[in-house]
Design a protein around this motif. Structure first.
Motif, PDB file in Angstrom:
ATOM      1  N   MET A 145     -12.395 -16.276  -0.751  1.00 27.45           N
ATOM      2  CA  MET A 145     -10.960 -16.562  -0.719  1.00 27.45           C
ATOM      3  C   MET A 145     -10.205 -15.231  -0.724  1.00 27.45           C
ATOM      4  SD  MET A 145      -9.338 -19.480  -3.070  1.00 27.45           S
ATOM      5  CE  MET A 145      -9.057 -18.849  -4.710  1.00 27.45           C
ATOM      6  N   ARG A 146      -9.366 -14.973   0.292  1.00 27.62           N
ATOM      7  CA  ARG A 146      -8.657 -13.692   0.370  1.00 27.62           C
ATOM      8  C   ARG A 146      -7.216 -13.896   0.802  1.00 27.62           C
ATOM      9  NH1 ARG A 146     -10.507 -10.214  -2.237  1.00 27.62           N
ATOM     10  NH2 ARG A 146      -9.240  -8.688  -1.165  1.00 27.62           N
ATOM     11  N   ILE A 147      -6.353 -13.051   0.278  1.00 26.03           N
ATOM     12  CA  ILE A 147      -4.969 -12.999   0.748  1.00 26.03           C
ATOM     13  C   ILE A 147      -4.748 -11.606   1.323  1.00 26.03           C
ATOM     14  CG2 ILE A 147      -2.529 -13.092   0.063  1.00 26.03           C
ATOM     15  CD1 ILE A 147      -3.543 -14.812  -2.374  1.00 26.03           C
ATOM     16  N   LEU A 148      -4.316 -11.554   2.577  1.00 27.20           N
ATOM     17  CA  LEU A 148      -3.953 -10.275   3.182  1.00 27.20           C
ATOM     18  C   LEU A 148      -2.442 -10.125   3.007  1.00 27.20           C
ATOM     19  CD1 LEU A 148      -4.517  -7.824   5.096  1.00 27.20           C
ATOM     20  CD2 LEU A 148      -4.069  -9.395   7.009  1.00 27.20           C
ATOM     21  N   ALA A 149      -2.010  -8.995   2.472  1.00 31.45           N
ATOM     22  CA  ALA A 149      -0.574  -8.782   2.251  1.00 31.45           C
ATOM     23  C   ALA A 149      -0.177  -7.475   2.931  1.00 31.45           C
ATOM     24  CB  ALA A 149      -0.274  -8.721   0.759  1.00 31.45           C
ATOM     25  N   THR A 150       0.698  -7.555   3.929  1.00 29.02           N
ATOM     26  CA  THR A 150       1.029  -6.361   4.709  1.00 29.02           C
ATOM     27  C   THR A 150       2.536  -6.098   4.702  1.00 29.02           C
ATOM     28  OG1 THR A 150       1.266  -7.604   6.790  1.00 29.02           O
ATOM     29  CG2 THR A 150      -0.927  -6.765   6.278  1.00 29.02           C
ATOM     30  N   ASP A 151       2.870  -4.830   4.857  1.00 31.42           N
ATOM     31  CA  ASP A 151       4.270  -4.438   5.017  1.00 31.42           C
ATOM     32  C   ASP A 151       4.277  -3.107   5.759  1.00 31.42           C
ATOM     33  OD1 ASP A 151       7.046  -5.468   3.491  1.00 31.42           O
ATOM     34  OD2 ASP A 151       7.131  -3.387   4.176  1.00 31.42           O
ATOM     35  N   ILE A 152       5.400  -2.809   6.377  1.00 29.79           N
ATOM     36  CA  ILE A 152       5.509  -1.549   7.114  1.00 29.79           C
ATOM     37  C   ILE A 152       5.749  -0.361   6.178  1.00 29.79           C
ATOM     38  CG2 ILE A 152       8.016  -1.682   7.471  1.00 29.79           C
ATOM     39  CD1 ILE A 152       7.551  -0.750  10.342  1.00 29.79           C
ATOM     40  N   ASP A 153       6.235  -0.644   4.966  1.00 27.86           N
ATOM     41  CA  ASP A 153       6.786   0.394   4.103  1.00 27.86           C
ATOM     42  C   ASP A 153       5.760   0.833   3.047  1.00 27.86           C
ATOM     43  OD1 ASP A 153       8.156   1.770   2.131  1.00 27.86           O
ATOM     44  OD2 ASP A 153       9.909   0.455   2.161  1.00 27.86           O
ATOM     45  N   PRO A 154       5.190   2.054   3.197  1.00 25.98           N
ATOM     46  CA  PRO A 154       4.136   2.476   2.270  1.00 25.98           C
ATOM     47  C   PRO A 154       4.615   2.588   0.821  1.00 25.98           C
ATOM     48  CG  PRO A 154       4.714   4.274   3.780  1.00 25.98           C
ATOM     49  CD  PRO A 154       5.490   3.070   4.230  1.00 25.98           C
ATOM     50  N   ALA A 155       5.899   2.940   0.624  1.00 32.20           N
ATOM     51  CA  ALA A 155       6.401   3.098  -0.754  1.00 32.20           C
ATOM     52  C   ALA A 155       6.444   1.740  -1.454  1.00 32.20           C
ATOM     53  CB  ALA A 155       7.784   3.742  -0.732  1.00 32.20           C
ATOM     54  N   ILE A 156       6.871   0.721  -0.722  1.00 30.91           N
ATOM     55  CA  ILE A 156       6.960  -0.607  -1.347  1.00 30.91           C
ATOM     56  C   ILE A 156       5.549  -1.163  -1.588  1.00 30.91           C
ATOM     57  CG2 ILE A 156       7.131  -2.238   0.620  1.00 30.91           C
ATOM     58  CD1 ILE A 156       9.612  -2.084  -2.243  1.00 30.91           C
ATOM     59  N   LEU A 157       4.610  -0.786  -0.718  1.00 29.62           N
ATOM     60  CA  LEU A 157       3.224  -1.243  -0.919  1.00 29.62           C
ATOM     61  C   LEU A 157       2.593  -0.614  -2.161  1.00 29.62           C
ATOM     62  CD1 LEU A 157       1.804  -1.341   2.715  1.00 29.62           C
ATOM     63  CD2 LEU A 157       2.018  -3.280   1.155  1.00 29.62           C
TER      64      LEU A 157
ATOM     65  N   LYS B  60       4.163  -0.062  -4.905  1.00 33.45           N
ATOM     66  CA  LYS B  60       4.642  -0.928  -6.008  1.00 33.45           C
ATOM     67  C   LYS B  60       3.852  -2.219  -6.050  1.00 33.45           C
ATOM     68  CE  LYS B  60       9.504   0.289  -6.386  1.00 33.45           C
ATOM     69  NZ  LYS B  60      10.868  -0.167  -6.258  1.00 33.45           N
ATOM     70  N   ALA B  61       3.623  -2.786  -4.845  1.00 31.10           N
ATOM     71  CA  ALA B  61       2.912  -4.060  -4.772  1.00 31.10           C
ATOM     72  C   ALA B  61       1.501  -3.918  -5.342  1.00 31.10           C
ATOM     73  CB  ALA B  61       2.862  -4.528  -3.318  1.00 31.10           C
ATOM     74  N   ARG B  62       0.829  -2.836  -4.969  1.00 35.41           N
ATOM     75  CA  ARG B  62      -0.553  -2.632  -5.449  1.00 35.41           C
ATOM     76  C   ARG B  62      -0.582  -2.462  -6.955  1.00 35.41           C
ATOM     77  NH1 ARG B  62      -1.137   0.763  -0.851  1.00 35.41           N
ATOM     78  NH2 ARG B  62      -2.344  -0.361   0.728  1.00 35.41           N
ATOM     79  N   ALA B  63       0.436  -1.784  -7.524  1.00 40.70           N
ATOM     80  CA  ALA B  63       0.478  -1.573  -8.980  1.00 40.70           C
ATOM     81  C   ALA B  63       0.630  -2.924  -9.684  1.00 40.70           C
ATOM     82  CB  ALA B  63       1.623  -0.643  -9.342  1.00 40.70           C
ATOM     83  N   GLY B  64       1.376  -3.846  -9.077  1.00 43.90           N
ATOM     84  CA  GLY B  64       1.513  -5.197  -9.638  1.00 43.90           C
ATOM     85  C   GLY B  64       2.173  -5.232 -11.005  1.00 43.90           C
ATOM     86  N   ARG B  65       3.116  -4.314 -11.241  1.00 42.68           N
ATOM     87  CA  ARG B  65       3.836  -4.304 -12.532  1.00 42.68           C
ATOM     88  C   ARG B  65       5.317  -4.530 -12.263  1.00 42.68           C
ATOM     89  NH1 ARG B  65      -0.063  -0.274 -13.722  1.00 42.68           N
ATOM     90  NH2 ARG B  65       1.234   1.397 -12.901  1.00 42.68           N
ATOM     91  N   TYR B  66       5.894  -5.473 -13.026  1.00 44.60           N
ATOM     92  CA  TYR B  66       7.273  -5.897 -12.748  1.00 44.60           C
ATOM     93  C   TYR B  66       8.056  -6.016 -14.043  1.00 44.60           C
ATOM     94  CZ  TYR B  66       4.933  -7.169  -8.410  1.00 44.60           C
ATOM     95  OH  TYR B  66       4.178  -7.118  -7.253  1.00 44.60           O
ATOM     96  N   PRO B  67       9.382  -5.795 -13.984  1.00 43.00           N
ATOM     97  CA  PRO B  67      10.202  -6.022 -15.179  1.00 43.00           C
ATOM     98  C   PRO B  67      10.044  -7.467 -15.655  1.00 43.00           C
ATOM     99  CG  PRO B  67      11.477  -4.923 -13.459  1.00 43.00           C
ATOM    100  CD  PRO B  67      10.162  -5.295 -12.841  1.00 43.00           C
ATOM    101  N   ALA B  68       9.987  -7.639 -16.983  1.00 43.59           N
ATOM    102  CA  ALA B  68       9.720  -8.963 -17.549  1.00 43.59           C
ATOM    103  C   ALA B  68      10.710 -10.011 -17.026  1.00 43.59           C
ATOM    104  CB  ALA B  68       9.771  -8.880 -19.065  1.00 43.59           C
TER     105      ALA B  68
END
Ligand SMILES: C[S@@+](CC[C@H](N)C(=O)[O-])C[C@H]1O[C@@H](n2cnc3c(N)ncnc32)[C@H](O)[C@@H]1O
Length: 288
Positions: free
Chosen positions: A144-156, A158-166
């Motif tokens: 089972m896999r989810i591919l998540a893509t975006d053009i913007d390396p900076a936003i990716l 953040k996505a990889r870190a997976g840390r968000y304000p509560a």
């Protein structure tokens, strides 16, 4: 503003109609972005900080800089400035309800599951998909896999870190929050996505209007609030390319102000609000 020509906007930087047209051509050919001439003031205000950051006085100089092969990072800054990264957990909740009630019961019988979040921004969309999937389908022996893509390396990043304000995580159902979200010891104001969620997702940089270096097929594609930036031709080409990557019966979820149209339309049936399902055999051609 003494340098400004007659058609330049008042402000710090010279921005002629010719500059705007050259910029609109570049934004369209490289990124599919549609910039109508009414957007000139908006473009000026969004890009002024880039000119300031690069120490430039005119948009003409900015265009010359963007033209250089070694300025790929600045071209991405341009996309970032002209689009937004706005997203949230379980945004457009009805799509996750459809995923849960219509698609997941079918997926339960499959050994291989593939979902694509195209234009995933800072990751809240693929993490919402991961929680919905894992809640119903323990991975076990499943691939089972989810591919998540975006053009913007900076936003990716953040996505990889997976840390968000509560407070951003408040739209995550309480049951999912207690199961997969955890405090980050060094940053008490942030909440981190659990390793089971992260393990499901592969993040990758991808410009949707370029080649896609993967085969599919996907069971579902989420491409929400991305095509809205594209001109009609680019949107229609995108829908057709998504159709090629979906299996028969696969779902396409798009944003609340987007509509499927053009040559891809007969290949899909509607399956809810801004939700489409690929037909096994295309329906009759639609008038355009
Ligand atoms: C408003 S966000 C949408 C996030 C998420 N899909 C949602 O609906 O919550 C739009 C994203 O599209 C990305 N984007 C814009 N143009 C793109 C392109 N040509 N290829 C891939 N991603 C693009 C932006 O970087 C941004 O992260």
């Amino acid at each position: 503003m003494s340098l400004a020509s007659a058609d330049a906007l008042p402000g710090e930087f010279t921005f002629t109609d010719a500059d705007f047209e050259a910029l609109a051509r570049l934004a369209r050919s490289e990124f599919g972005l549609s910039l109508a001439s009414s957007k000139k003031p908006l473009v000026y205000s969004r890009l002024a900080r880039r000119l300031r950051a690069r120490g430039l006085a005119t948009f003409h100089d900015y265009m010359a800089l963007l033209d250089r092969a070694e300025e790929a990072a600045e071209r991405l800054e341009l996309v970032s400035a002209l689009t937004t990264n706005v997203t949230s957990f379980f945004r457009e909740k009805h799509h996750f309800e459809t995923l849960r009630t219509a698609l997941i019961p079918e997926l339960a019988a499959q050994k291989r599951i593939r979902i694509w979040s195209a234009g995933c921004s800072s990751g809240q969309e693929p993490f919402s998909i991961a929680m919905t999937l894992l809640h119903a389908l323990p991975p076990g022996a499943r691939d089972m896999r989810i591919l998540a893509t975006d053009i913007d390396p900076a936003i990716l990043r953040k996505a990889r870190a997976g840390r968000y304000p509560a407070e951003e995580c408040e739209t995550v159902p309480a049951e999912f929050r207690s199961r997969w979200l955890r405090p980050t010891p060094c940053e008490p104001e942030l909440v981190e996505m659990g390793p089971e969620l992260k393990a499901l997702i592969s993040f990758a940089e991808l410009n949707l209007i370029c080649d896609w270096p993967f085969a599919g097929p996907f069971d579902a594609i989420f491409c929400r609030n991305v095509a809205i930036y594209f001109d009609q031709e680019t949107q229609q080409r995108l829908w057709s390319r998504f159709a090629e990557k979906l299996r028969a019966g696969g779902f396409l979820f798009i944003g609340h102000s987007e509509r499927l149209a053009g040559p891809a339309l007969p290949g899909f049936g509607t399956a809810g609000v801004t939700t489409y399902r690929k037909r096994a055999i295309p329906g009759p051609a639609q008038p355009t």
